[in-house]
Design a protein around this motif. Structure first.
Motif: not given
Length: 248
Positions: A17, A22, A68, A71, A74, A194
């Motif tokens: 992460v 993320t 996407r 996180h 997940e 992003r």
């Protein structure tokens, strides 16, 4: 031989992460390559299988589009499958799903078989021609056009290839090139935007101790940032890789 779709399950770990909370596109690229290697082993064309004949897989091109980024904690499902041979290259597709089955990212890749001693691509083993991929469209449009180098330099950094950057072939790991390209960008871009995806085109191998200059050109396009990257040997100026990244 008909090759099915290989499926792996992985949970995003704390060390995957970023400060944004993320996983990054680098992590997804690592996950994909691990799944691809496991599938190749099932098909009898793993890195170990090739090395018995003095050969190895080398990634030549990868293109990933991101919906996407996942996180921490997940669970992801990775699906990957071969999609045929074209001249001397083997193509492989991949897609990531979340626990609800929603697509997170997908992409396409192109691989060559590399003669370890002569350090150059060779014709793929005959067994690859006998592997028939599943009748399934790729998750993204095939984008295999040559990438462009930056027209000018907005930011630049120099790196040195370290021992732990090397892979089994004793050259710099594929994902490290992408990491160097991203690391060149200002912290504000990495913190506030992003990454929607990338394309990377590998041109030459990088060995232990090589100095690598990473340069980038930033192009604003209606709220989207498009970046052209070039990684070159800092002394010879030989192009090692070209990268294109897109940021929202």
């Amino acid at each position: 031989m008909t090759a099915g779709i290989w499926t792996d399950e992985v949970r995003v770990r704390s060390y995957d992460v970023t400060p944004q909370g993320t996983a990054s596109v680098l992590t997804l690229a690592d996950y994909f390559q691990e799944a691809a290697g496991r599938h190749a082993a099932e098909l009898g064309v793993s890195m170990t299988d090739l090395r018995a004949d003095g050969q190895a897989w080398v990634l030549a091109f990868m293109h990933m589009q991101v919906e996407r980024l996942p996180h921490q904690n997940e669970s992801l499902r990775i699906e990957t499958w071969p999609s045929g041979l074209e001249s001397a290259s083997a193509h492989r597709e991949f897609v990531f799903h979340d626990e609800e089955g929603t697509v997170l990212a997908g992409g396409t890749s192109r691989w060559f078989v590399f003669d370890v001693d002569r350090r150059r691509p060779v014709r793929p083993p005959r067994v690859l021609a006998d592997i028939e991929g599943p009748d399934r469209p790729g998750p993204i449009d095939q984008d295999l056009d040559a990438l462009s180098a930056p027209a000018h330099t907005d930011c630049e950094q120099t790196f040195t290839a370290r021992y732990h950057d090397l892979d089994l072939n004793r050259h710099v790991n594929n994902v490290r090139y992408l990491e160097w390209a991203l690391e060149t960008l200002p912290a504000a871009v990495l913190d506030e935007r992003r990454c929607l995806g990338f394309a990377v085109q590998f041109e030459a191998e990088t060995r232990l101790g090589d100095p690598v200059r990473a340069s980038a050109e930033q192009i604003e396009d209606g709220g989207t940032l498009r970046v052209r990257h070039r990684l070159a040997h800092a002394e010879s100026d030989q192009t090692l890789a070209l990268v294109r990244t897109t940021w929202l």
